[in-house]
Design a protein around this motif. Structure first.
Motif, PDB file in Angstrom:
ATOM      1  N   ILE A 108      41.236  24.511  39.349  1.00 42.15           N
ATOM      2  CA  ILE A 108      42.486  25.721  39.722  1.00 42.15           C
ATOM      3  C   ILE A 108      43.776  24.281  39.082  1.00 42.15           C
ATOM      4  CG2 ILE A 108      44.346  27.882  39.850  1.00 42.15           C
ATOM      5  CD1 ILE A 108      42.097  27.919  42.222  1.00 42.15           C
ATOM      6  N   ALA A 109      44.478  23.516  39.492  1.00 42.34           N
ATOM      7  CA  ALA A 109      44.922  22.726  39.030  1.00 42.34           C
ATOM      8  C   ALA A 109      45.427  22.654  37.367  1.00 42.34           C
ATOM      9  CB  ALA A 109      46.108  21.106  39.727  1.00 42.34           C
ATOM     10  N   ARG A 110      44.251  22.510  37.399  1.00 43.15           N
ATOM     11  CA  ARG A 110      43.597  21.530  35.303  1.00 43.15           C
ATOM     12  C   ARG A 110      43.502  22.633  35.008  1.00 43.15           C
ATOM     13  NH1 ARG A 110      39.327  19.312  37.224  1.00 43.15           N
ATOM     14  NH2 ARG A 110      37.478  20.719  36.053  1.00 43.15           N
ATOM     15  N   ARG A 111      43.232  23.994  34.959  1.00 47.90           N
ATOM     16  CA  ARG A 111      43.284  25.363  34.374  1.00 47.90           C
ATOM     17  C   ARG A 111      45.186  25.663  34.388  1.00 47.90           C
ATOM     18  NH1 ARG A 111      38.882  24.880  31.710  1.00 47.90           N
ATOM     19  NH2 ARG A 111      36.984  24.286  32.795  1.00 47.90           N
ATOM     20  N   TYR A 150      46.246  36.978  35.387  1.00 51.19           N
ATOM     21  CA  TYR A 150      47.394  35.787  36.301  1.00 51.19           C
ATOM     22  C   TYR A 150      47.411  37.305  37.335  1.00 51.19           C
ATOM     23  CZ  TYR A 150      48.895  32.368  33.095  1.00 51.19           C
ATOM     24  OH  TYR A 150      49.184  31.267  33.036  1.00 51.19           O
ATOM     25  N   VAL A 151      47.743  38.724  37.004  1.00 49.84           N
ATOM     26  CA  VAL A 151      48.039  39.357  38.519  1.00 49.84           C
ATOM     27  C   VAL A 151      46.315  39.078  39.724  1.00 49.84           C
ATOM     28  CG1 VAL A 151      48.071  41.912  39.285  1.00 49.84           C
ATOM     29  CG2 VAL A 151      49.339  41.048  37.396  1.00 49.84           C
ATOM     30  N   GLU A 152      45.662  39.462  38.408  1.00 47.46           N
ATOM     31  CA  GLU A 152      44.280  39.037  39.605  1.00 47.46           C
ATOM     32  C   GLU A 152      44.046  38.148  40.335  1.00 47.46           C
ATOM     33  OE1 GLU A 152      43.657  42.674  36.976  1.00 47.46           O
ATOM     34  OE2 GLU A 152      44.523  40.560  36.420  1.00 47.46           O
ATOM     35  N   CYS A 153      44.250  36.633  39.822  1.00 49.21           N
ATOM     36  CA  CYS A 153      44.068  35.904  40.361  1.00 49.21           C
ATOM     37  C   CYS A 153      45.615  35.008  41.084  1.00 49.21           C
ATOM     38  CB  CYS A 153      44.473  34.493  39.223  1.00 49.21           C
ATOM     39  SG  CYS A 153      43.543  34.048  37.847  1.00 49.21           S
ATOM     40  N   GLN A 196      33.949  41.395  46.530  1.00 47.87           N
ATOM     41  CA  GLN A 196      33.779  42.604  44.949  1.00 47.87           C
ATOM     42  C   GLN A 196      35.280  42.398  44.128  1.00 47.87           C
ATOM     43  OE1 GLN A 196      31.330  45.553  44.993  1.00 47.87           O
ATOM     44  NE2 GLN A 196      33.066  45.758  43.515  1.00 47.87           N
ATOM     45  N   GLU A 197      36.536  42.455  44.560  1.00 44.95           N
ATOM     46  CA  GLU A 197      37.469  42.180  43.796  1.00 44.95           C
ATOM     47  C   GLU A 197      37.032  41.136  42.491  1.00 44.95           C
ATOM     48  OE1 GLU A 197      40.400  40.863  46.632  1.00 44.95           O
ATOM     49  OE2 GLU A 197      40.930  42.085  47.398  1.00 44.95           O
ATOM     50  N   TYR A 198      36.058  39.685  42.908  1.00 45.14           N
ATOM     51  CA  TYR A 198      36.040  39.204  42.322  1.00 45.14           C
ATOM     52  C   TYR A 198      35.447  39.372  41.006  1.00 45.14           C
ATOM     53  CZ  TYR A 198      33.393  35.076  39.716  1.00 45.14           C
ATOM     54  OH  TYR A 198      32.038  34.210  38.954  1.00 45.14           O
ATOM     55  N   LYS A 199      33.566  40.305  40.949  1.00 45.99           N
ATOM     56  CA  LYS A 199      33.502  41.151  40.120  1.00 45.99           C
ATOM     57  C   LYS A 199      34.155  42.052  39.082  1.00 45.99           C
ATOM     58  CE  LYS A 199      29.302  40.783  42.928  1.00 45.99           C
ATOM     59  NZ  LYS A 199      28.139  41.685  43.766  1.00 45.99           N
ATOM     60  N   THR A 200      34.524  42.189  40.183  1.00 47.42           N
ATOM     61  CA  THR A 200      35.963  44.136  39.113  1.00 47.42           C
ATOM     62  C   THR A 200      36.557  43.312  38.085  1.00 47.42           C
ATOM     63  OG1 THR A 200      35.730  45.087  40.927  1.00 47.42           O
ATOM     64  CG2 THR A 200      37.374  45.186  39.276  1.00 47.42           C
ATOM     65  N   ALA A 201      37.133  41.634  38.501  1.00 46.30           N
ATOM     66  CA  ALA A 201      38.260  41.063  37.806  1.00 46.30           C
ATOM     67  C   ALA A 201      37.712  40.465  36.901  1.00 46.30           C
ATOM     68  CB  ALA A 201      39.109  39.788  38.860  1.00 46.30           C
ATOM     69  N   MET A 202      36.442  39.735  37.076  1.00 43.08           N
ATOM     70  CA  MET A 202      35.771  39.107  35.745  1.00 43.08           C
ATOM     71  C   MET A 202      35.336  40.572  34.739  1.00 43.08           C
ATOM     72  SD  MET A 202      35.008  35.976  36.422  1.00 43.08           S
ATOM     73  CE  MET A 202      33.305  35.498  35.858  1.00 43.08           C
ATOM     74  N   ARG A 203      34.509  41.790  35.289  1.00 37.60           N
ATOM     75  CA  ARG A 203      34.800  42.655  34.371  1.00 37.60           C
ATOM     76  C   ARG A 203      35.313  42.952  33.255  1.00 37.60           C
ATOM     77  NH1 ARG A 203      31.237  45.080  38.670  1.00 37.60           N
ATOM     78  NH2 ARG A 203      33.455  46.858  38.780  1.00 37.60           N
ATOM     79  N   GLU A 204      36.962  42.877  34.048  1.00 30.82           N
ATOM     80  CA  GLU A 204      38.004  43.554  33.324  1.00 30.82           C
ATOM     81  C   GLU A 204      38.190  42.458  32.278  1.00 30.82           C
ATOM     82  OE1 GLU A 204      40.777  43.942  36.185  1.00 30.82           O
ATOM     83  OE2 GLU A 204      40.193  46.181  36.527  1.00 30.82           O
ATOM     84  N   MET A 205      37.835  40.952  32.725  1.00 28.23           N
ATOM     85  CA  MET A 205      37.998  40.039  31.741  1.00 28.23           C
ATOM     86  C   MET A 205      37.505  39.650  30.267  1.00 28.23           C
ATOM     87  SD  MET A 205      40.501  38.309  32.531  1.00 28.23           S
ATOM     88  CE  MET A 205      41.481  40.428  33.235  1.00 28.23           C
ATOM     89  N   VAL A 224      39.339  29.838  36.802  1.00 30.19           N
ATOM     90  CA  VAL A 224      40.083  29.724  38.283  1.00 30.19           C
ATOM     91  C   VAL A 224      39.722  31.069  38.624  1.00 30.19           C
ATOM     92  CG1 VAL A 224      42.298  30.532  38.168  1.00 30.19           C
ATOM     93  CG2 VAL A 224      42.001  29.362  36.724  1.00 30.19           C
ATOM     94  N   LEU A 225      39.108  32.332  38.149  1.00 30.98           N
ATOM     95  CA  LEU A 225      38.923  33.446  39.045  1.00 30.98           C
ATOM     96  C   LEU A 225      37.160  32.633  39.819  1.00 30.98           C
ATOM     97  CD1 LEU A 225      38.775  36.351  36.639  1.00 30.98           C
ATOM     98  CD2 LEU A 225      39.803  36.265  38.898  1.00 30.98           C
ATOM     99  N   ARG A 226      36.372  32.243  38.928  1.00 33.74           N
ATOM    100  CA  ARG A 226      35.153  31.444  39.526  1.00 33.74           C
ATOM    101  C   ARG A 226      35.792  31.028  41.529  1.00 33.74           C
ATOM    102  NH1 ARG A 226      30.872  32.163  42.021  1.00 33.74           N
ATOM    103  NH2 ARG A 226      29.501  30.064  41.489  1.00 33.74           N
TER     104      ARG A 226
END
Length: 240
Positions: free
Chosen positions: A111-114, A128-131, A169-178, A198-200
């Motif tokens: 995450i720090a590298r990203r 950023y909000v999702e992260c 579930q939050e991860y899947k939702t954020a991925m779809r949005e991105m 980062v999300l992953r």
């Protein structure tokens, strides 16, 4: 002190008791460092702090060294003391938990590298909000899993395992949005890909926190709940 904790607190050999307490303390110290790494990586990302991101990456080696030290101590205790029952579960649990803690440290470093990449690009992308939301959620899971270990609290450990489903579930939702955002604005692809990674990593932190919680349940109850669904896990806890 509850009855489960008392079972891990009294030994015929005072030296053996001290050895067990030492690896327990070292593991909690490692956990505290890892938890800080996750938090600092998220802060570095959200605030665009390249120096903090670099510090997170530099401390990864210290976490790796702690894992090796604790693992060596666990192996030494197993060889010399040949512990049984609750003592054996304690040593085995610690030897497995430190593996997950080391991997959480690896994800924090990623995450720090990203975060550094995104600072170099100089433009804050969507996500950023999702992260921040998922990041603080999984950091709390790590904190609660470590607290469950310190307290020998299987109920709190189960609560952490249950939270992992929410994070997924939050991860899947954020991925779809991105992905939708990238399709709408192809110019954002490079930046948003960094956010996807980062999300992953955050989702993986949640997975490892759940693993720690499952090891705590094994430690306290003597029941291996790995690979069980939440419903079956809860039923197993009620039986004991």
């Amino acid at each position: 002190m509850n009855q489960d904790k008392e079972a891990f607190s009294h030994h015929i050999s005072q030296q053996f008791n001290e050895e067990l307490e030492e690896i327990r303390t070292l593991m909690l110290e490692m956990g505290g460092l890892v938890e800080m790494q996750v938090n600092d990586a998220i802060v570095a990302l959200i605030e665009g702090d390249a120096k903090l991101a670099e510090l997170v990456r530099e401390k990864d080696d210290a976490i790796n060294q702690m894992e090796r030290k604790i693992d060596q101590e666990c192996m030494r205790i197993l060889a010399r003391r040949q512990p049984a029952a609750s003592d054996l579960r304690l040593v085995i649990s610690i030897s497995k938990i430190i593996v997950d803690l080391e991997r959480i440290g690896d994800e924090a470093s990623k995450i720090a590298r990203r975060a550094q990449y995104l600072v170099e690009e100089g433009q804050a992308p969507r996500g950023y909000v999702e992260c921040r939301h998922i990041g603080y959620h999984v950091r709390k899971m790590v904190q609660d899993a470590l607290d469950a270990f310190a307290r020998f609290d299987s109920d709190q450990a189960f609560a952490v395992a249950r939270e992992d489903k929410v994070v997924d579930q939050e991860y899947k939702t954020a991925m779809r949005e991105m992905v939708t955002y990238m399709m709408e604005d192809p110019r954002s692809i490079t930046r948003v890909l960094n956010i996807l990674w980062v999300l992953r990593s955050l989702e993986r932190v949640g997975d490892h926190a759940r693993n720690v919680a499952e090891h705590v349940i094994y430690l306290v109850k003597g029941t291996d709940v790995r690979h069980l669904g939440l419903k079956n896990m809860e039923e197993q806890l009620k039986k004991d």
